[in-house]
Enzyme design. Structure first.
Site, PDB file in Angstrom:
ATOM      1  CB  ALA A  34      -0.910  -0.002   1.213  1.00 54.47           C
ATOM      2  CD  GLU A  35       4.413   4.403   2.619  1.00 56.63           C
ATOM      3  OE1 GLU A  35       3.239   4.437   3.025  1.00 56.63           O
ATOM      4  OE2 GLU A  35       5.144   5.412   2.552  1.00 56.63           O
ATOM      5  CB  SER A  82      22.975 -22.691 -28.716  1.00 54.25           C
ATOM      6  OG  SER A  82      23.757 -23.321 -29.688  1.00 54.25           O
ATOM      7  CG  LEU A  83      24.899 -23.217 -23.382  1.00 58.03           C
ATOM      8  CD1 LEU A  83      24.114 -23.307 -22.077  1.00 58.03           C
ATOM      9  CD2 LEU A  83      26.360 -22.884 -23.102  1.00 58.03           C
ATOM     10  CD  GLU A 116      25.019 -19.060 -14.536  1.00 56.86           C
ATOM     11  OE1 GLU A 116      24.161 -18.968 -15.432  1.00 56.86           O
ATOM     12  OE2 GLU A 116      26.137 -18.522 -14.596  1.00 56.86           O
ATOM     13  CE  LYS A 118      20.014 -25.060 -21.696  1.00 53.28           C
ATOM     14  NZ  LYS A 118      18.687 -24.884 -22.240  1.00 53.28           N
ATOM     15  CG  ASP A 120      12.188 -24.784 -20.157  1.00 53.85           C
ATOM     16  OD1 ASP A 120      12.675 -24.427 -21.245  1.00 53.85           O
ATOM     17  OD2 ASP A 120      11.442 -25.767 -20.040  1.00 53.85           O
ATOM     18  CD  GLU A 176      16.354 -18.602 -20.952  1.00 53.25           C
ATOM     19  OE1 GLU A 176      17.390 -18.105 -21.457  1.00 53.25           O
ATOM     20  OE2 GLU A 176      15.831 -19.647 -21.349  1.00 53.25           O
ATOM     21  CE1 TYR A 228      22.095 -16.602 -20.969  1.00 52.04           C
ATOM     22  CE2 TYR A 228      20.117 -17.139 -19.717  1.00 52.04           C
ATOM     23  CZ  TYR A 228      20.764 -16.947 -20.944  1.00 52.04           C
ATOM     24  OH  TYR A 228      20.072 -17.104 -22.098  1.00 52.04           O
ATOM     25  CE  LYS A 293      26.649 -19.906 -18.204  1.00 50.40           C
ATOM     26  NZ  LYS A 293      25.858 -18.710 -17.922  1.00 50.40           N
ATOM     27  CE  LYS A 317      18.223 -29.187 -22.318  1.00 55.73           C
ATOM     28  NZ  LYS A 317      18.202 -29.499 -23.668  1.00 55.73           N
ATOM     29  CB  CYS A 410     -21.526 -46.557 -11.818  1.00 57.13           C
ATOM     30  SG  CYS A 410     -20.133 -46.670 -10.681  1.00 57.13           S
ATOM     31  CB  CYS A 413     -22.212 -49.550  -8.027  1.00 55.43           C
ATOM     32  SG  CYS A 413     -22.910 -47.985  -8.575  1.00 55.43           S
ATOM     33  CB  CYS A 440     -21.803 -43.079  -9.944  1.00 54.99           C
ATOM     34  SG  CYS A 440     -22.562 -44.442  -9.052  1.00 54.99           S
ATOM     35  CB  CYS A 446     -21.467 -46.467  -5.785  1.00 56.14           C
ATOM     36  SG  CYS A 446     -19.988 -46.552  -6.817  1.00 56.14           S
TER      37      CYS A 446
HETATM   38  S1  IVH Z   1      24.648 -19.296 -21.069  1.00 58.86           S
HETATM   39  C1  IVH Z   1      27.402 -18.832 -24.601  1.00 58.86           C
HETATM   40  N1  IVH Z   1      23.250 -19.699 -18.912  1.00 58.86           N
HETATM   41  O1  IVH Z   1      20.105 -21.975 -22.803  1.00 58.86           O
HETATM   42  C2  IVH Z   1      26.500 -19.209 -23.479  1.00 58.86           C
HETATM   43  N2  IVH Z   1      22.194 -20.072 -20.999  1.00 58.86           N
HETATM   44  O2  IVH Z   1      21.266 -23.636 -25.068  1.00 58.86           O
HETATM   45  C3  IVH Z   1      25.159 -18.690 -23.643  1.00 58.86           C
HETATM   46  N3  IVH Z   1      19.840 -20.715 -20.812  1.00 58.86           N
HETATM   47  O3  IVH Z   1      19.854 -19.759 -25.479  1.00 58.86           O
HETATM   48  C4  IVH Z   1      24.142 -19.218 -22.729  1.00 58.86           C
HETATM   49  N4  IVH Z   1      19.722 -20.645 -18.622  1.00 58.86           N
HETATM   50  O4  IVH Z   1      18.233 -19.448 -23.544  1.00 58.86           O
HETATM   51  C5  IVH Z   1      23.242 -19.725 -20.243  1.00 58.86           C
HETATM   52  N5  IVH Z   1      22.125 -19.951 -16.884  1.00 58.86           N
HETATM   53  C6  IVH Z   1      22.117 -19.982 -18.236  1.00 58.86           C
HETATM   54  C7  IVH Z   1      20.977 -20.326 -18.972  1.00 58.86           C
HETATM   55  C8  IVH Z   1      21.062 -20.366 -20.353  1.00 58.86           C
HETATM   56  C9  IVH Z   1      19.051 -20.867 -19.743  1.00 58.86           C
HETATM   57  C10 IVH Z   1      19.399 -20.932 -22.209  1.00 58.86           C
HETATM   58  C11 IVH Z   1      19.547 -19.746 -23.103  1.00 58.86           C
HETATM   59  C12 IVH Z   1      20.351 -20.218 -24.278  1.00 58.86           C
HETATM   60  C13 IVH Z   1      20.256 -21.701 -24.171  1.00 58.86           C
HETATM   61  C14 IVH Z   1      21.514 -22.360 -24.677  1.00 58.86           C
END
Ligand code: IVH
Length: 783
Positions: A34-35, A82-83, A116, A118, A120, A176, A228, A293, A317, A410, A413, A440, A446
């Site tokens: 509220a504040e 990507s990873l 960390e 990952k 979604d 993300e 990240y 990492k 994963k 049913c 029964c 039922c 039953c």
């Molecule tokens: S690092 C070069 N850290 O995973 C490294 N990615 O497959 C760049 N993701 O497109 C990514 N959590 O959407 C990193 N803690 C995290 C993450 C993360 C989710 C996703 C991100 C990226 C995909 C890579």
């Protein structure tokens, strides 16, 4: 000395930013909502007065206008990579070994890794120039994304301006955007209530929300951002390691994941994996794995990239939470209240870490919504400990052909299955179809219903009967020793000795445990009955507000709906349950076997004043009126009598009612049956001892007919019996249906019969219509 507007605006922005930061980034809210709202409103008002002082980084400027056309393209100056993935311990160890081999001479077990979750969601890039957020972009294909600056600005935990100091002139923060699980559930809940499409999972919901062309819609979605990594860094420097960089981002006001840890070697990574596997279900957001990492930036640079992924990082994963499998059959289960629900029998599939062969389908509407047929391939989702669910039909696989039908009888029964259209009475007074439910009709005959009813009856929060577990209930029912909860109180130790696992002592113990519960609180008793939709909370409300079992048994739906947190839907369930012959028998049997719910006999006096009158009007569920409109009607008319006399003109004077709502009220009041319902409801509320003082003059002094009981009989010309009743009630009289020694007076209209005779016999005061009107006029209740 008073502060100037620019100074005050500046101070407010700083305060609001600080509170936002504490709330969204540090997770340590420091002031009440509220504040916060007050500060925000003050800033908004000042900015409206001084539009020249509005700047784009003001916290009031998060939601902008919808841009023309679609999203513009953004070329990432540094590609968003990507990873690589690892799916097992071996693959993870191989990753660490590859690194060590490349760095000749380095011991892999000494390497530091930042770990960390990952998340979604969706990867995005935020560009800050001189500390100000200038652009937000999607990852796209990694090289070109879309400009979603306006949407990104609406995400509350993304700072529009970096905090502190020392940031590079140009700084690209990557991270993300995701939707926390709770927000996702709420969003879908709302969509379902409006009969709109729901999202399959939080990831899709986040993606759909971020790609909205209208930022106003994005602003309403519960999105969050977590950083990240970084991209472009110009005109300044970042710390030497990944973990320190993240801490620096946090200093600048960006959220980083609180689960981030520094570990050593593959073993450290695997320990973290096992730890997070445990934590996963309890996290507020979905994760689909972990990211490891190499922490040192120098080593990262030495390792470099292959194809589109860094050599220095990997995603480990978790087993997938969604898998595709075939729907082999749909079977029907019978619940405690007889509800017949479909259950999917699946080709066993490994999902979310376990093998799943059954999934819930909720109800027939869900089957219709999914458009699922037996033989279809379906997407099964099992997240954490939740029951596996079918989220959609996979349409690019061969389709099934056998439609799902509710059986006519049913499966347990053989009784008929009855279909009821479930009408939900929405908050706005709207009646929404909740679809069909199937029940039922066998009730306690039953076995499925009987066993579950007994289990509920004896459960800890209900009658709390020690030793009445599932196994014993099975036997008691199978041996036909118990056919209703009341039968439990007829059992003897000798009966139990016939059952498996019972000896003299254990039999006596169970009998004693049952016997002890003959004295029980009213709320437990009500809860134990297993009325559909009545949980402990509602049971407590019923017990506390109505005070006695007999009141609860006879309460009208509208009276129930005036109680705290009881809506019309639940009110009807309670009323129907209590009117049902079967249930009445069970309750009567329990009472005659000496089960005595402890009653306070006290009706709660929470319902006084025009608020309660509003609750009464609200409980009628007149379309489009809602609780607020009902309160306005209550305030305006003050008494039921005045409301019943409402004309289109007087209704037009009520504030805060739409034309449609007003029309609905008027039409509602034209129906004789509705008028009677209102009068009966008020009468019952009064009988129960709930009352409201609406007319100020009435509450000022004692009412002239206080304490008297009047009876009306025969036909009257100038006013209906209901009107007469209301006017007498307004003078404090109780109006009863039959003549007894307690009757104070009888109003006899034309063709009065036995009541008149009886009153004459008892020497009770008798008035005709003219005399009644004369009396009403004298007391200010004239026509
Ligand atoms: S690092 C070069 N850290 O995973 C490294 N990615 O497959 C760049 N993701 O497109 C990514 N959590 O959407 C990193 N803690 C995290 C993450 C993360 C989710 C996703 C991100 C990226 C995909 C890579």
């Amino acid at each position: 000395m008073s502060t100037s507007a620019p100074e005050r605006i500046q101070a407010l922005r700083e305060q609001i930013d600080t509170h936002n930061h504490r709330y969204y980034v540090l997770d340590e809210p420091s002031i009440p909502d509220a504040e916060y709202d007050r500060l925000f409103r003050e800033l908004k008002a000042l900015e409206e007065e001084h539009p020249e002082l509005v700047t784009p980084d003001s916290p009031t400027q998060r939601v902008g206008a919808k841009p023309k056309g679609g999203f513009a393209e953004v070329t990432h100056e540094l590609p968003m990579l990507s990873l690589d993935n690892a799916f097992s311990e071996e693959e993870l160890r191989a990753f660490v070994k590859r690194i060590a081999d490349r760095l000749d001479g380095v011991d892999g077990s000494m390497l530091k890794f930042a770990c960390e979750p990952k998340l979604d969601g969706l990867a995005i890039s935020l560009l800050y120039e001189n500390g100000l957020l200038v652009r937000g972009a999607t990852r796209g294909d990694g090289y070109t994304g879309e400009d979603i600056t306006l949407n990104v600005r609406t995400i509350a935990n993304i700072p529009l301006k970096l905090r502190g100091s020392g940031w590079p002139q140009r700084l690209e923060v990557r991270g993300e955007v995701y939707m926390p699980k709770a927000g996702f559930e709420e969003l879908n809940e709302r969509a379902r209530a409006r009969d709109e499409k729901t999202f399959v999972n939080p990831r899709n919901a986040a993606a759909g929300s971020l790609r909205q062309l209208d930022p106003k819609i994005t602003a309403q979605r519960p999105l969050e951002f977590c950083s990240y990594s970084t991209g472009i860094v110009e005109g300044g420097e970042l710390p030497d390691s990944h973990s320190e960089t993240l801490h620096q981002l946090r200093e600048w006001g960006l959220k980083i994941n609180p689960e981030m840890r520094l570990v050593t070697g593959a073993d450290g990574c695997l320990d973290y994996y096992r730890d997070m596997e445990q934590k996963r279900a309890g996290l507020a957001y979905d994760i689909d794995g972990l990211v490891f990492k190499v922490d040192s930036r120098e080593i990262q640079q030495q390792l470099g990239f292959v194809a589109r992924a860094p050599r220095w990082a990997i995603a480990h994963k978790f087993p997938a939470q969604e898998e595709i499998t075939r729907l082999n059959d749909v079977e029907f289960q019978v619940g405690r209240t007889g509800a017949v629900t479909p259950v999917a029998r699946l080709e066993p599939v490994f999902v979310g870490g376990v093998t799943v062969s059954n999934a819930t389908l909720h109800n027939m509407d869900e089957i219709a919504r999914l458009d699922v047929k037996i033989g279809d391939y379906v997407m099964v989702r099992r997240a954490g400990d939740v029951i596996p669910q079918i989220v959609k039909v996979v349409t690019d696989k061969p389709r099934g052909e056998k439609p799902v039908h509710v059986p006519e009888h049913c499966p347990v029964c053989g009784s008929d299955i009855e279909r009821t259209q479930l009408i939900k009475h929405g908050k706005s007074g709207a009646q929404v179809s909740e679809g069909a439910i199937y029940r039922c009709v066998g009730r306690l005959s039953c076995e499925a219903q009987l066993k579950q009813a007994l289990f509920h009856f004896g459960s800890r929060k209900a009658m709390d009967i020690d030793g009445l577990g599932e196994k014993n209930i099975e036997q008691l029912v199978d041996q036909e020793l118990v056919r209703s909860p009341a039968d439990l109180f007829r059992l003897t130790a000798r009966d139990l000795l016939r059952l498996e696992g019972f000896a003299q002592l254990s039999s006596e113990n169970l009998i004693a445990a049952i016997d002890q519960r003959r004295q029980i609180s009213l709320e437990r008793f009500i809860y134990a009955l297993g009325i559909p939709e009545v949980g402990e909370e509602t049971a407590r409300t019923l017990a506390n507000s109505l005070g006695s079992l007999s009141n609860i048994r006879k309460a009208l739906p509208q009276v129930l709906a005036t109680l705290k947190d009881i809506g019309l839907t639940v009110a009807h369930e309670i009323h129907n349950f209590m009117q049902d012959g079967h249930n009445q028998q069970v309750i009567d049997d329990l009472l005659s076997l000496g089960v005595t719910p402890k009653e306070s006999g006290q009706v709660s006096s929470a319902l006084v004043g025009s608020v309660a009158f509003g609750a009464l009007i609200d409980s009628l569920g007149i379309f489009r009126v809602g609780r607020k409109g009902a309160d306005n009607l209550a305030d305006h008319f003050g008494s039921l009598q005045a409301l019943l006399e409402a004309s289109e003109e007087t209704l037009a004077a009520v504030t805060g009612l739409s034309t449609q709502a007003r029309q609905n009220v008027f039409e509602y009041l034209q129906v004789e049956e509705n008028r009677r319902k209102l009068v009966d409801t008020e009468q019952q509320l009064r009988d129960f001892g709930m009352h409201w003082e609406c007319e100020p003059e009435a509450s000022a002094e004692a009412l002239p007919l206080e304490g008297e009981t009047w009876v009306l009989t025969g036909a009257m010309e100038r006013l209906t019996r209901d009107e007469a009743k209301l006017r007498l009630q307004a003078l404090g009289a109780k109006v009863a249906g039959s003549v007894s020694a307690k009757t104070s007076a009888l109003v006899a209209g034309e063709k009065a019969g036995s009541k008149l005779a009886k009153a004459e016999q008892l020497g009770i005061r008798i008035l005709n219509e003219a005399q009644l009107i004369e009396l009403l006029e004298a007391e200010g209740q004239g026509l």
